[in-house]
Scaffold this motif. Structure first.
Motif, mmCIF file in Angstrom:
data_model
loop_
_atom_site.group_PDB
_atom_site.id
_atom_site.type_symbol
_atom_site.label_atom_id
_atom_site.label_comp_id
_atom_site.label_asym_id
_atom_site.label_seq_id
_atom_site.Cartn_x
_atom_site.Cartn_y
_atom_site.Cartn_z
ATOM 1 N N LYS A 294 41.947 37.210 45.374
ATOM 2 C CA LYS A 294 42.468 35.954 45.890
ATOM 3 C C LYS A 294 43.598 35.450 44.998
ATOM 4 O O LYS A 294 43.526 35.576 43.770
ATOM 5 N N ILE B 227 45.515 31.787 44.975
ATOM 6 C CA ILE B 227 45.583 30.477 45.610
ATOM 7 C C ILE B 227 46.482 29.540 44.812
ATOM 8 O O ILE B 227 46.708 29.740 43.615
ATOM 9 N N ARG C 65 47.151 25.397 43.927
ATOM 10 C CA ARG C 65 46.622 24.031 43.928
ATOM 11 C C ARG C 65 47.716 23.062 43.494
ATOM 12 O O ARG C 65 48.609 23.424 42.725
ATOM 13 N N ILE D 291 43.474 22.629 46.949
ATOM 14 C CA ILE D 291 44.053 23.899 47.387
ATOM 15 C C ILE D 291 45.052 23.606 48.498
ATOM 16 O O ILE D 291 44.711 23.029 49.531
ATOM 17 N N ALA E 146 47.435 26.198 49.388
ATOM 18 C CA ALA E 146 47.817 27.469 50.018
ATOM 19 C C ALA E 146 46.952 28.597 49.470
ATOM 20 O O ALA E 146 46.677 28.659 48.264
ATOM 21 N N THR E 147 46.490 29.459 50.374
ATOM 22 C CA THR E 147 45.829 30.704 49.982
ATOM 23 C C THR E 147 46.797 31.829 50.288
ATOM 24 O O THR E 147 47.024 32.176 51.448
ATOM 25 N N ASN F 238 43.972 36.850 50.163
ATOM 26 C CA ASN F 238 42.506 36.829 50.244
ATOM 27 C C ASN F 238 42.081 38.080 51.008
ATOM 28 O O ASN F 238 41.764 38.040 52.190
ATOM 29 N N TYR G 261 48.664 28.109 40.110
ATOM 30 C CA TYR G 261 48.268 29.257 40.926
ATOM 31 C C TYR G 261 47.238 30.084 40.156
ATOM 32 O O TYR G 261 47.344 30.266 38.935
ATOM 33 N N THR G 262 46.224 30.547 40.892
ATOM 34 C CA THR G 262 45.073 31.210 40.273
ATOM 35 C C THR G 262 44.836 32.576 40.909
ATOM 36 O O THR G 262 44.798 32.703 42.138
ATOM 37 N N ASN H 91 39.332 35.251 36.406
ATOM 38 C CA ASN H 91 40.075 34.131 36.978
ATOM 39 C C ASN H 91 41.163 33.730 35.986
ATOM 40 O O ASN H 91 40.857 33.397 34.833
ATOM 41 N N THR I 249 44.807 31.381 35.570
ATOM 42 C CA THR I 249 45.598 30.310 36.169
ATOM 43 C C THR I 249 46.869 30.067 35.355
ATOM 44 O O THR I 249 46.847 30.083 34.122
#
Length: 269
Positions: free
Chosen positions: A212, A214, A216, A222, A224-225, A228, A252-253, A260, A262
């Motif tokens: 993923k 994404i 923020r 959030i 936008a994704t 995924n 963005y992550t 994870n 970011t």
């Protein structure tokens, strides 16, 4: 008799020199010329002086990033110098240039003025269109412009180069697999940053898995994704178009496996 003959020859030579000079001035000022930007082998307005003038400002304005094959509007502005009238020559390294109105004409793939323009509020502006090449990468727009006193002589004219306009030509497909073998998870800083409105986010995953990516906003929502899906191991680029986003700070992550990561980016419009 001999004296009269010499006088006629002298007059003829004088007349020839004058006509050649007028022709050169008329060509360089009235109809424009190409091949005089930094792209060419003979850059500069040499018929208007061998040295550029820092007092003449030439600015190319337009998007910094364009999708492959897309067309965008650009403008070139001249200020400073005598500037009774102004002219220009515009070229690009690999993109396609086209006229936006009747002030420019296309010759040998480049643009030049149809006739020199008079300034409005102290500046001369030429508008044109640029179409990005089919392959992603970097492209450059070049320009050389003239600020003329319009006296019919080139001695009072001044000219300068524009700062090269570098354009990021990006793929319009979103995510790009670079086919590179990687050994660790990583999330690179987006480039350019700050950006407007397009930026590239690169990340790597060393093994296949659901991944993923994404975005923020500063409040943690959030917005936008981007990715995924199941991705194979490799190095990826994602081209983010922020045209529908407001200026501000975003995070963005990357999430893949147990990782994870970011990072922060800034959209400035």
């Amino acid at each position: 008799m001999k004296k009269k003959l010499l006088s006629k020859q002298a007059f003829f030579l004088y007349y020839l020199v004058i006509m050649v000079s007028v022709s050169v001035v008329a060509y360089s000022l009235s109809t424009g010329i190409t091949g005089r930007t930094k792209k060419g082998s003979n850059p500069g307005c040499m018929c208007h002086g061998s040295q550029l003038s820092a007092g003449v400002s030439v600015t190319i304005s337009g998007p910094d990033s364009i999708a492959t094959g897309d067309t965008a509007n650009f403008s070139l502005t001249i200020s400073g110098g005598p500037l009774v009238v102004g002219g220009t020559n515009i070229a690009s390294w690999s993109g396609d240039l086209n006229i936006a109105d009747a002030t420019l004409r296309k010759q040998n793939g480049e643009l030049t003025h149809v006739a020199p323009l008079s300034p409005v509020s102290g500046t001369v502006t030429f508008n044109f269109k640029y179409t990005a090449p089919a392959n992603p990468g970097s492209d450059t727009i070049y320009a050389t412009s003239l600020s003329s006193d319009n006296t019919g002589s080139t001695t009072g004219d001044q000219w300068n180069f524009a700062e090269n306009k570098v354009i990021n030509v990006y793929s319009s497909t979103g995510i790009i697999n670079n086919g590179t073998t990687v050994e660790s998870y990583s999330l690179m800083q987006n480039f350019p940053n700050p950006f407007n409105p397009v930026t590239k986010i690169s990340f790597s995953i060393p093994e296949s898995g659901v991944t993923k990516l994404i975005v923020r906003d500063s409040a943690g929502r959030i917005i936008a994704t981007l990715v995924n899906e199941e991705l194979s191991a490799g190095l990826y680029d994602y081209i983010l178009d922020g045209s529908n986003l407001s200026s501000g700070i975003y995070f963005y992550t990357l999430s893949s496996g147990d990782v994870n990561i970011t990072k922060k980016m800034v959209l400035t419009k």
